[in-house]
Design a protein around this motif. Structure first.
Motif, PDB file in Angstrom:
ATOM      1  N   VAL A 188       0.839  -1.200   0.000  1.00 54.62           N
ATOM      2  CA  VAL A 188       0.000   0.000   0.000  1.00 54.62           C
ATOM      3  C   VAL A 188       0.874   1.249   0.000  1.00 54.62           C
ATOM      4  CG1 VAL A 188      -1.913   1.177   1.162  1.00 54.62           C
ATOM      5  CG2 VAL A 188      -1.665  -1.304   1.388  1.00 54.62           C
ATOM      6  N   THR A 189       0.496   2.214  -0.826  1.00 61.42           N
ATOM      7  CA  THR A 189       1.189   3.502  -0.843  1.00 61.42           C
ATOM      8  C   THR A 189       0.143   4.608  -0.949  1.00 61.42           C
ATOM      9  OG1 THR A 189       2.993   4.742  -1.868  1.00 61.42           O
ATOM     10  CG2 THR A 189       1.528   3.531  -3.350  1.00 61.42           C
ATOM     11  N   ARG A 190       0.612   5.863  -0.855  1.00 60.06           N
ATOM     12  CA  ARG A 190      -0.311   6.995  -0.987  1.00 60.06           C
ATOM     13  C   ARG A 190      -0.500   7.319  -2.459  1.00 60.06           C
ATOM     14  NH1 ARG A 190      -0.117  10.003   3.810  1.00 60.06           N
ATOM     15  NH2 ARG A 190       1.223   8.919   5.240  1.00 60.06           N
ATOM     16  N   LYS A 191      -1.725   7.583  -2.819  1.00 57.54           N
ATOM     17  CA  LYS A 191      -2.013   7.897  -4.227  1.00 57.54           C
ATOM     18  C   LYS A 191      -1.274   9.171  -4.655  1.00 57.54           C
ATOM     19  CE  LYS A 191      -6.090   6.404  -6.093  1.00 57.54           C
ATOM     20  NZ  LYS A 191      -7.548   6.389  -5.992  1.00 57.54           N
ATOM     21  N   ASP A 192      -1.203  10.152  -3.735  1.00 61.25           N
ATOM     22  CA  ASP A 192      -0.553  11.412  -4.111  1.00 61.25           C
ATOM     23  C   ASP A 192       0.953  11.401  -3.805  1.00 61.25           C
ATOM     24  OD1 ASP A 192      -0.515  11.485  -1.390  1.00 61.25           O
ATOM     25  OD2 ASP A 192      -1.677  13.337  -1.154  1.00 61.25           O
TER      26      ASP A 192
ATOM     27  N   ASP B 144      -9.795   6.420  -0.667  1.00 62.08           N
ATOM     28  CA  ASP B 144      -9.421   6.792  -2.033  1.00 62.08           C
ATOM     29  C   ASP B 144      -8.100   7.552  -2.097  1.00 62.08           C
ATOM     30  OD1 ASP B 144     -10.212   9.162  -0.961  1.00 62.08           O
ATOM     31  OD2 ASP B 144     -12.039   9.372  -2.164  1.00 62.08           O
ATOM     32  N   SER B 145      -7.423   7.686  -0.956  1.00 59.35           N
ATOM     33  CA  SER B 145      -6.091   8.299  -0.977  1.00 59.35           C
ATOM     34  C   SER B 145      -5.010   7.223  -1.093  1.00 59.35           C
ATOM     35  CB  SER B 145      -5.873   9.131   0.283  1.00 59.35           C
ATOM     36  OG  SER B 145      -5.762   8.272   1.409  1.00 59.35           O
ATOM     37  N   LEU B 146      -5.437   5.965  -1.198  1.00 53.89           N
ATOM     38  CA  LEU B 146      -4.487   4.850  -1.175  1.00 53.89           C
ATOM     39  C   LEU B 146      -4.363   4.185  -2.545  1.00 53.89           C
ATOM     40  CD1 LEU B 146      -5.695   3.262   2.171  1.00 53.89           C
ATOM     41  CD2 LEU B 146      -3.648   4.660   1.846  1.00 53.89           C
ATOM     42  N   LYS B 147      -3.151   3.688  -2.805  1.00 56.38           N
ATOM     43  CA  LYS B 147      -2.914   2.917  -4.024  1.00 56.38           C
ATOM     44  C   LYS B 147      -2.316   1.582  -3.601  1.00 56.38           C
ATOM     45  CE  LYS B 147      -0.254   2.988  -8.313  1.00 56.38           C
ATOM     46  NZ  LYS B 147      -1.341   2.342  -9.065  1.00 56.38           N
ATOM     47  N   THR B 148      -2.777   0.493  -4.228  1.00 57.97           N
ATOM     48  CA  THR B 148      -2.280  -0.825  -3.825  1.00 57.97           C
ATOM     49  C   THR B 148      -1.583  -1.522  -4.987  1.00 57.97           C
ATOM     50  OG1 THR B 148      -4.383  -1.858  -4.394  1.00 57.97           O
ATOM     51  CG2 THR B 148      -4.122  -1.149  -2.124  1.00 57.97           C
TER      52      THR B 148
END
Lengths: 271, 339
Positions: free
Chosen positions: B121-125, B202-206
């Motif tokens: 998991v990382t931050r989308k921004d 929705d601030s997360l990217k997987t």
């Protein structure tokens, strides 16, 4: 009317017989006052500075979590208490007896003491996994881990205490025809007692740690189980709830040991 | 003549029926003691087993089952191999391979999570948009299997592990939430929930292993080789009862969470309900959608095996037919395996 009567009666009592608060009650009141102040500071600081709950939750949130499932905490408390008491009692008794035996029998000491030292170098994590393999998820297994952490300091301090006995006093008692048993009970053990209690106070905390860590090996109840479960689901409120219960158990147990010490080692009470 | 023959056949049918009745109702016999060692503490991840226990399904199969929780310092493979526990829900295909590689006599009889339960998991921004962006960043992971998933994904993209900072991950996801870690490892059902409860979803990217063509099935049911050989009926009965429990848990998730929370009352209910939903998804994904729960997907096992062999995680090729025995799970009718 009634109010006035009550007040004047109270004043009358005060005037004739001043109420003397027992020292122990005064101590207790001060302790409770200290705890209350700490609680207010905790609650106030979290609210005032808006501390995020996963760093430090409000004390009230934690207390409400305990109140929501009181059975879990009471059961956990009692189970851990039982493990701690058994481990402490067995470890303390074994430590004192083996300390005396080491004092009396040099050969035994030279044979066994190094084994004890080696046993204490095994990390409790590794030892715990083995104990569970051998004894399963039983209360006994946890008590054994508590025992394992407890007996060694008691053995060492008993031996140390016995060795501080003045040889002149021994000679004096011998000259009056004292037996070995009388020598031990009347002179050597009382002399060693302050040292033994230093170890027992330490062992009170260690046995609790042993019981809690022991529960981390697949147990189903106990404060250690609650703590572990809370840790690994990152339920910070539940972590604090379990820690508060463990702190209550730890300080309570320590206080009992210290009270017994004040009774038995009364001549040393001023220290 | 006819009537005697008739009577004889009636008798033999009766005899057969009684025989099968005895076989089908072993509860009348002395229940057999057995234990199931979980891979972790009681939680909804294991709901089906607790439900089967609470509803008496094991007892009905003639098994007196004790469910033993796992923990951070217990190795389920060891406990099962030494006979301390009869059944085990162990780490995953990776830990079964490692155990077999070390010569531990255990057999996998079912696979719970059909797809990789870990995600990264990382931050989308944040600065990490693709796997290539992992280079030079701080990534935390668990060295109990998730590290292999990470290394596998990196290898597929031609990234060497020393091109990024891989650190052991502690219990807490707080370092990630606070921004001191770029990428964090999470299970769908536990840490991902915690992260989502602290920052907007929705601030997360997987990053998902399956997107890079690799799958690491996890949560493997194991028995000792001796149990598989000497007590196949016990193993089958255990699977029948467990599958029944899981079926009920999926049909009534709230009731299942109640049952789990009876064993561990201080758990967070919302988190447990989320966990069961995610666990159902993992258990019914892939080949299990068609073949039912605890299906052993031979292809997925073979792919994972070849991967571990290639990267030296296991020292030699393993006899997969001996390590994974699908005959027990196949003995349960398909209808009873499907949720």
């Amino acid at each position: 009317m009634n109010d006035h009567a009550a007040t004047s009666l109270g004043q009358g009592q005060m005037a004739t017989r001043p109420i003397v608060m027992p020292a122990s009650l005064r101590k207790l009141i001060r302790l409770l006052l200290g705890l209350a102040i700490a609680a207010v500071i905790w609650e106030g600081a979290v609210r005032l500075f808006g501390i995020r709950p996963y760093y430090l939750p409000r004390l009230s949130t934690i207390l409400m979590a305990i109140a929501a499932t009181p059975r879990a905490y009471v059961d956990g408390f009692l189970r851990t208490l039982a493990e701690t008491l058994i481990g402490f009692a067995a470890g303390g008794a074994f430590g004192v007896l083996i300390g005396i035996a080491f004092f009396r029998m040099r050969a035994l000491r030279e044979m066994v003491f190094p084994i004890f030292v080696v046993s204490q170098t095994i990390p409790v994590i590794a030892f715990g996994a083995l104990v569970v393999l051998w004894f399963g998820n039983t209360l006994l297994a946890k008590a054994i881990i508590a025992f394992y952490l407890t007996f060694f300091p008691v053995t060492v301090n008993t031996l140390l205490g016995l060795e501080t006995v003045d040889s002149k006093q021994v000679a004096l008692m011998r000259s009056f025809g004292a037996s070995n048993r009388q020598l031990l009970l009347r002179l050597q053990l009382p002399t060693a007692l302050p040292q033994i209690f230093v170890a027992l106070r330490l062992a009170a905390s260690l046995s609790l740690v042993g019981a809690i860590v022991g529960e981390w090996f697949g147990d189903t109840t106990g404060l250690g189980v609650l703590l572990l479960q809370a840790m690994f689901t990152e339920n910070v409120v539940a972590i604090w709830a379990a820690l508060l219960a463990a702190a209550l158990l730890g300080t309570g147990f320590y206080a009992v040991v210290a009270a017994v010490e004040r009774r038995l080692v009364f001549w040393n009470a001023e220290q | 003549m006819m009537s005697r023959r008739h009577a004889f056949s009636v008798l033999s049918v009766l005899a057969l029926a009684t025989g099968s009745l005895i076989a089908a109702a072993p509860a009348s016999a002395e229940p057999q003691k057995a234990s199931l060692r979980l891979k972790w503490l009681p939680q909804a991840q294991f709901a089906g087993f607790y439900v089967a226990q609470a509803k008496g399904y094991y007892k009905a199969e003639g098994i007196d089952l004790t469910i033993n929780p796992g923990g951070p310092n217990l190795l389920t493979e060891n406990l099962v191999a030494t006979g301390a526990d009869t059944f085990g829900l162990s780490g995953g295909t990776d830990s079964v391979f490692a155990a077999r590689d070390k010569g531990l006599p255990i057999v996998c009889i079912g696979v719970s999570h059909q797809v990789t339960p870990f995600i990264f998991v990382t931050r989308k921004d944040g600065p990490v948009k693709t796997l290539q962006d992992f280079k030079g960043k701080t990534v935390t992971t668990w060295f109990t299997g998730a590290n292999h998933v990470l290394n596998g994904m990196l290898a597929k993209e031609g990234i060497k592990p020393d091109e990024l900072k891989i650190q052991p991950q502690q219990v807490s996801v707080t370092p990630f939430v606070d921004g001191s870690v770029d990428v964090v490892t999470a299970t769908y059902y536990n840490e991902f929930y915690t992260i989502q409860s602290r920052m907007p979803k929705d601030s997360l990217k997987t990053f998902v292993a399956e997107d890079y063509g690799i799958t690491f099935p996890r949560d493997t049911l194991i028995v000792a080789e001796a149990t598989a050989k000497e007590k196949p009926e016990l193993v089958k009965a255990f699977l029948r009862a467990s599958l029944k429990g899981w079926k009920d848990a999926f049909a009534d998730p709230k009731g299942a969470v109640d049952t789990v929370m009876a064993a561990a009352p201080t758990l967070d209910r919302a988190q447990q309900e989320f966990m069961l939903t995610e666990v159902k998804r993992l258990m019914t994904a892939g080949a299990a959608a068609k073949n039912g729960s605890f299906w052993i997907d031979a292809d997925a096992v073979k792919t994972a095996h070849d991967f571990f062999l290639k990267y030296g995680v296991i020292s030699k090729p393993l006899d997969l037919a001996a390590a994974y025995d699908a005959s027990f799970i196949q003995s349960v009718p398909l209808a009873d395996r499907l949720p």
